[in-house]
Design an enzyme around this catalytic site. Structure first.
Site, short mmCIF file in Angstrom:
data_model
loop_
_atom_site.label_atom_id
_atom_site.label_comp_id
_atom_site.label_asym_id
_atom_site.label_seq_id
_atom_site.Cartn_x
_atom_site.Cartn_y
_atom_site.Cartn_z
N LYS A 205 -9.77 -27.66 56.07
CA LYS A 205 -10.34 -27.97 57.35
C LYS A 205 -10.46 -29.65 57.33
CE LYS A 205 -13.99 -28.05 60.88
NZ LYS A 205 -14.96 -27.35 61.57
N ARG A 215 -16.04 -30.18 70.48
CA ARG A 215 -17.38 -30.62 70.54
C ARG A 215 -18.01 -30.78 71.95
NH1 ARG A 215 -15.74 -34.80 65.84
NH2 ARG A 215 -15.47 -33.17 64.06
N LYS A 229 -16.98 -36.74 60.34
CA LYS A 229 -17.26 -35.92 59.17
C LYS A 229 -16.54 -36.03 58.02
CE LYS A 229 -18.81 -32.31 62.68
NZ LYS A 229 -18.70 -30.87 63.04
N GLU A 245 -8.82 -26.74 47.07
CA GLU A 245 -9.81 -26.07 48.12
C GLU A 245 -9.65 -24.46 48.24
OE1 GLU A 245 -12.59 -27.12 49.45
OE2 GLU A 245 -12.53 -29.35 49.65
N LYS A 260 -6.70 -25.65 59.33
CA LYS A 260 -7.26 -26.21 60.64
C LYS A 260 -6.94 -27.70 60.71
CE LYS A 260 -11.38 -26.19 63.28
NZ LYS A 260 -12.92 -25.85 63.25
N SER A 286 -8.98 -26.82 69.69
CA SER A 286 -9.10 -27.19 71.23
C SER A 286 -8.12 -28.30 71.47
CB SER A 286 -10.38 -27.47 71.30
OG SER A 286 -10.92 -28.43 70.60
N TYR A 325 -7.14 -20.41 71.77
CA TYR A 325 -7.86 -20.02 73.21
C TYR A 325 -6.89 -19.45 74.15
CZ TYR A 325 -10.99 -23.25 70.62
OH TYR A 325 -11.86 -23.72 69.65
C1 PBG Z 1 -17.50 -26.17 63.32
C2 PBG Z 1 -16.27 -26.07 64.18
C3 PBG Z 1 -15.66 -27.01 64.51
C4 PBG Z 1 -14.37 -26.37 65.08
C5 PBG Z 1 -14.48 -25.08 64.82
N1 PBG Z 1 -15.76 -24.66 64.21
C6 PBG Z 1 -15.88 -28.42 65.00
C7 PBG Z 1 -16.00 -29.25 63.97
O1 PBG Z 1 -15.90 -29.25 62.83
O2 PBG Z 1 -16.30 -30.68 64.29
C8 PBG Z 1 -13.32 -27.04 65.97
C9 PBG Z 1 -12.44 -25.79 66.64
C10 PBG Z 1 -11.74 -26.58 67.75
O3 PBG Z 1 -11.40 -27.81 67.97
O4 PBG Z 1 -10.98 -25.92 68.67
N2 PBG Z 1 -17.60 -26.78 62.11
#
Ligand code: PBG
Length: 336
Positions: A205, A215, A229, A245, A260, A286, A325
């Site tokens: 990730k 968010r 993050k 990982e 992701k 997203s 989505y």
């Molecule tokens: C939570 C999480 C996130 C997403 C999925 N789980 C956001 C983040 O890590 O800030 C993002 C999914 C998306 O953008 O569609 N940790």
């Protein structure tokens, strides 16, 4: 060697690759990759009744109340979508710096899981495991000093996972990127008698700009501490690290692993598929969805075609499943 190569590649004019592309039936016959509704996981936002539904940067995506969630489940079942992934929006007043609402056994997320599992037992239910939806600062774990505390967060997440398992969840999807959390969660699930609950690890990730609209949907943009993050999510520059990982997550008990975001990381998906012989998922996040929608709204590209092309690209790269989505739109397109 030279002969073998020319046999495979062929030589013009005896070999004309356009011959197989001549008719639609033939193109279908020789297609190397196929997309099916069965490849999809549909991420769903859930909210309390009085919460606004619309999410501006995600046209066509809304936050559903528990009542509306039943329609979502019915649609998923009817159309053959195997599973949905739940994200609950915590009302601002229930957020705190420790994210305590995550461990409230009656919170929105567990209510949603319980309702779905009792009324739609055949539908696969996943839940996201991280604290960002519950903390006032939006980080995926608890902050100690200026940074997220790794082991303490893992412990909290394992309690959260057991709570979701008690509510009936099928797949736990830790998206937090703490070191060792897959092992901690697996151990906690097994100890509590949930050996059958699967873990889909967000193994690679990345600290990505493409999560912006998500968010907004959960009001979870990171603020305190380091306002990003990057101390736990990965550097987009790294592939070797992604392999480490994933190897660690697999060793700790992951049943499936995820990459992701999706489209900018197809090379990581391919590498995972070739290296680890296990189910690989891609998250079409997203921001990727929003980009397609925005361009389409401006008349700059054909949304349906661009969407299907994106999905086929995930499959070609080696993804077994895709979180998107756009799942309901794809259902429709595949039917037509
Ligand atoms: C939570 C999480 C996130 C997403 C999925 N789980 C956001 C983040 O890590 O800030 C993002 C999914 C998306 O953008 O569609 N940790």
């Amino acid at each position: 060697m030279r002969i073998k190569l020319s046999l495979t590649l062929g030589k013009f004019p005896q070999t004309r690759l356009r011959r197989n592309r001549k008719d639609a039936w033939c193109r279908d016959l020789v297609a190397e990759t196929r997309l099916s509704v069965k490849d999809l996981v549909w991420p769903i936002f859930v909210c309390e009744d009085n919460h606004p539904r619309a999410i501006d940067p995600l046209p066509g995506v809304v936050r559903y109340s528990l009542e509306e969630l039943k329609k979502v489940a019915e649609f998923a079942l009817k159309s053959g979508i195997p599973a949905i992934d739940l994200f609950s929006a915590t009302p601002q007043e229930k957020k705190c710096s420790e994210g305590l609402e995550a461990l409230n056994p009656c919170n929105l997320q567990t209510q949603a899981v319980q309702m779905l599992k009792s009324e739609f037992p055949e539908l696969g239910i996943m839940t996201d495991i991280a604290l960002d939806a519950y903390t006032s600062h939006g980080h995926d774990g608890v902050l100690r000093g200026n940074d997220v505390a790794n082991d303490e967060t893992s412990e909290i997440l394992s309690k959260m996972a057991v709570m979701h398992a008690e509510a009936g969840v099928d797949v736990i999807a830790p998206s937090d990127m703490m070191d060792g959390r897959i092992g901690t969660i697996r151990h906690a699930l097994d100890r509590a008698g949930f050996q059958h609950v699967r873990i889909l690890a967000y193994s690679a990730k990345y600290a990505s700009a493409f999560y912006g609209p998500f968010r907004d949907a959960l009001g979870s943009a990171p603020s305190l501490g380091k306002g990003d993050k990057k101390t736990y999510q990965m550097d987009p520059a790294n592939l070797q690290e992604a392999l480490r990982e994933a190897a660690q997550d697999i060793q700790e008990g992951a049943d499936m692993i995820m990459v992701k975001p999706g489209l900018p990381y197809l090379d990581v998906i391919r590498k995972f598929k070739d290296t680890f012989h296990m189910p690989i998922f891609a998250y079409h996040v997203s921001g990727e969805y929003a980009m397609l929608k925005a361009a389409a709204q401006n008349g700059w590209l054909d949304y349906n075609r661009a969407l299907l092309e994106t999905m086929i690209a995930f499959k070609r790269a080696g993804a077994d499943g895709i979180l998107t989505y756009a799942a309901p739109e794809i259902v429709k397109l595949l039917k037509d």
